[in-house]
Design an enzyme around this catalytic site. Structure first.
Site, short mmCIF file in Angstrom:
data_model
loop_
_atom_site.label_atom_id
_atom_site.label_comp_id
_atom_site.label_asym_id
_atom_site.label_seq_id
_atom_site.Cartn_x
_atom_site.Cartn_y
_atom_site.Cartn_z
N CYS A 61 0.95 -1.44 -0.17
CA CYS A 61 0.04 -0.15 -0.15
C CYS A 61 0.84 1.28 0.01
O CYS A 61 0.41 2.24 -0.30
CB CYS A 61 -1.01 0.01 1.21
SG CYS A 61 -2.16 -1.49 0.97
N HIS A 70 -3.82 7.17 1.88
CA HIS A 70 -3.91 5.76 1.59
C HIS A 70 -5.45 5.39 1.95
O HIS A 70 -5.67 5.73 3.28
CB HIS A 70 -3.03 4.55 2.00
CG HIS A 70 -3.36 3.28 1.74
ND1 HIS A 70 -3.75 3.01 0.27
CD2 HIS A 70 -3.46 2.09 2.53
CE1 HIS A 70 -3.99 1.62 0.50
NE2 HIS A 70 -3.86 1.30 1.66
N ASN A 95 -9.97 -0.24 -1.28
CA ASN A 95 -8.55 0.06 -1.20
C ASN A 95 -8.07 -0.89 -2.36
O ASN A 95 -8.08 -1.78 -2.59
CB ASN A 95 -8.28 -1.02 0.03
CG ASN A 95 -6.68 -0.74 0.17
OD1 ASN A 95 -5.93 -0.46 -0.40
ND2 ASN A 95 -6.38 -1.31 1.50
O1 UT7 Z 1 -4.13 -1.16 2.95
C1 UT7 Z 1 -3.19 -2.31 3.76
C2 UT7 Z 1 -3.33 -2.28 4.97
N1 UT7 Z 1 -4.70 -2.56 5.38
C3 UT7 Z 1 -5.24 -2.04 6.44
O2 UT7 Z 1 -4.88 -0.88 6.83
C4 UT7 Z 1 -6.50 -2.56 6.82
C5 UT7 Z 1 -6.66 -2.68 8.50
N2 UT7 Z 1 -7.70 -3.17 9.10
C6 UT7 Z 1 -9.06 -3.06 8.93
O3 UT7 Z 1 -9.34 -1.72 8.25
C7 UT7 Z 1 -10.06 -3.59 9.74
O4 UT7 Z 1 -9.45 -4.49 10.64
C8 UT7 Z 1 -11.10 -4.50 8.97
C9 UT7 Z 1 -11.91 -3.50 8.02
C10 UT7 Z 1 -10.36 -5.55 8.04
C11 UT7 Z 1 -12.01 -5.27 9.72
O5 UT7 Z 1 -12.63 -4.53 10.74
P1 UT7 Z 1 -12.66 -4.63 12.44
O6 UT7 Z 1 -13.31 -3.59 12.92
O7 UT7 Z 1 -11.06 -4.64 12.66
O8 UT7 Z 1 -13.26 -6.08 12.61
P2 UT7 Z 1 -12.79 -7.29 13.31
O9 UT7 Z 1 -11.92 -8.00 12.32
O10 UT7 Z 1 -12.33 -7.00 14.67
O11 UT7 Z 1 -14.17 -8.11 13.55
C12 UT7 Z 1 -15.17 -7.55 14.20
C13 UT7 Z 1 -16.38 -8.42 14.07
C14 UT7 Z 1 -16.31 -9.77 14.30
O12 UT7 Z 1 -17.30 -10.44 14.94
P3 UT7 Z 1 -17.38 -10.51 16.50
O13 UT7 Z 1 -16.14 -11.69 16.89
O14 UT7 Z 1 -17.18 -9.26 17.17
O15 UT7 Z 1 -18.73 -11.47 16.63
C15 UT7 Z 1 -16.02 -10.35 12.94
O16 UT7 Z 1 -16.32 -11.68 12.80
O17 UT7 Z 1 -17.01 -8.36 12.69
C16 UT7 Z 1 -17.04 -9.65 12.15
N3 UT7 Z 1 -16.78 -9.50 10.67
C17 UT7 Z 1 -17.61 -8.92 9.77
N4 UT7 Z 1 -18.96 -9.14 9.97
C18 UT7 Z 1 -19.56 -8.78 8.70
C19 UT7 Z 1 -15.40 -9.38 10.29
N5 UT7 Z 1 -15.62 -9.08 9.00
C20 UT7 Z 1 -16.87 -8.85 8.60
C21 UT7 Z 1 -17.55 -8.78 7.47
N6 UT7 Z 1 -18.96 -8.57 7.63
N7 UT7 Z 1 -17.18 -8.62 6.26
#
Ligand code: UT7
Length: 330
Positions: free
Chosen positions: A117, A257, A287
């Protein structure tokens, strides 16, 4: 007395494919929903390059053609082409080689630069050095990724985030001080565990087994990357301002980014920058990895004014991150 040469951005080009993949489309593919995606990332839709035989170079070419048309130059006048990408057409030859051929950039040399990125920022700093050396007059820097080629559309953790696109800038020498002013670039290979593609390289060459295990797709531990990204992008942007004795008031635009709106907001807050000075198109393109920053410049080009101080900032796989200060030249 010889004057100091800086690398001014003198034109911008971009390309996003026609096909849209909306949050509602994704609802039908994986267990997710529009509300979750919008509130957790800021994304509503992304573009996907569909069609047999189409690759990253097929987005690089229209972006560079547009830039040449705007500047009134022929691709044969380009001295060097740098393509920041993690999704080259092939492992080799480089996408830069392929794109130069398709463009008729017969006098250019070039190479691909892999910094995920941060690919555009690393490439911009490298391209600027070629101009500053005095040896090159027209260097094109591109950020381009066909992320859909390495995304598992059964994995809701990654497939909701990424999209395809390419953006390009032309760098030319300025003796009036326009263009790239300063850059802080960082890397930390210990972050590799959290965001990578396991197979297809020399460590794990592609095999039936790697394909069966889905190891040819991007793998991300989102939460871990998120934590590093918020701190990394904000820290380096604040440090860049401080080292150039600037405050948020001196900055016309932050060009971040586009990985997650929450990371972008945190960076703007750390810089003391009001959110109306932040370029944000994540809702439309998702992204696009190396494509995000030049695609913002492409979308906002008409609003940029000669002399504007803008800060470009990125964080991504590697880990790689950085911030670059640019004085807009037209
Ligand atoms: O560009 C390169 C660098 N990359 C980045 O900068 C990405 C950085 N990370 C992020 O942007 C975020 O971590 C994500 C968008 C990838 C994920 O968001 P998050 O707020 O960190 O979600 P999480 O992985 O902590 O998951 C929270 C909850 C979980 O459920 P429980 O365990 O709380 O019940 C996940 O299972 O959301 C659930 N979840 C989803 N729900 C619906 C994870 N993915 C999804 C989804 N739809 N697609």
């Amino acid at each position: 007395m010889s004057q100091k040469i800086t690398a001014a951005i003198t034109a911008v080009g971009g390309y996003v494919p026609e096909d849209r993949l909306t949050n509602f489309d994704l609802e039908k593919m994986v267990d997710t929903n529009d509300e979750w995606i919008r509130t957790r990332t800021g994304i509503s839709e992304r573009r996907i390059l569909r069609g047999e035989g189409l690759a990253t170079s097929d987005m690089v070419v229209p972006a560079v053609k547009e830039l040449c048309a705007k500047r009134g130059i022929d691709p044969s006048e380009i001295d060097a082409l740098i393509v920041g990408t993690v999704t080259p057409d092939m492992m080799f030859p480089s996408t830069a080689n392929v794109a130069c051929h398709k463009l008729g950039a017969t006098n250019a040399w070039g190479f691909d630069l892999l910094a995920a990125c941060s690919g555009f920022l690393y490439s911009l700093t490298t391209g600027a050095s070629l101009i500053e050396s005095g040896r090159y007059k027209k260097v094109v820097v591109v950020g381009a990724d066909k992320m859909s080629s390495i995304i598992n559309y059964n994995d809701r953790a990654t497939c909701i985030i990424f999209g395809d696109g390419a953006g390009a800038v032309l760098l030319e020498p300025s003796t009036e001080g326009y263009g790239v002013q300063d850059s802080i670039l960082r890397s930390d290979g210990s972050g590799g565990n959290y965001l990578h593609m396991k197979a297809g390289g020399s460590l794990r060459p592609a095999s039936n087994e790697t394909v069966a295990n889905n190891e040819h797709y991007a793998y991300q531990e989102g939460q871990a990357v998120f934590k590093f990204a918020v701190k990394g992008m904000a820290d380096v942007s604040a440090e860049l301002l401080e080292r150039n004795k600037l405050t948020g008031d001196d900055i016309a635009w932050l060009v971040p980014h586009q990985a997650n709106k929450r990371i972008i907001d945190a960076t703007a807050d750390r810089m003391g920058l009001s959110h109306d000075k932040v370029m944000l198109n994540i809702q439309r393109y998702g992204n696009t990895t190396a494509g995000t920053i030049p695609l913002c410049l492409w979308d906002w080009e008409k609003q940029l004014k000669k002399g504007d101080n803008i800060v470009l900032a990125a964080f991504g796989g590697g880990f790689t991150w950085g911030a670059t200060l640019v004085k807009w030249g037209y």
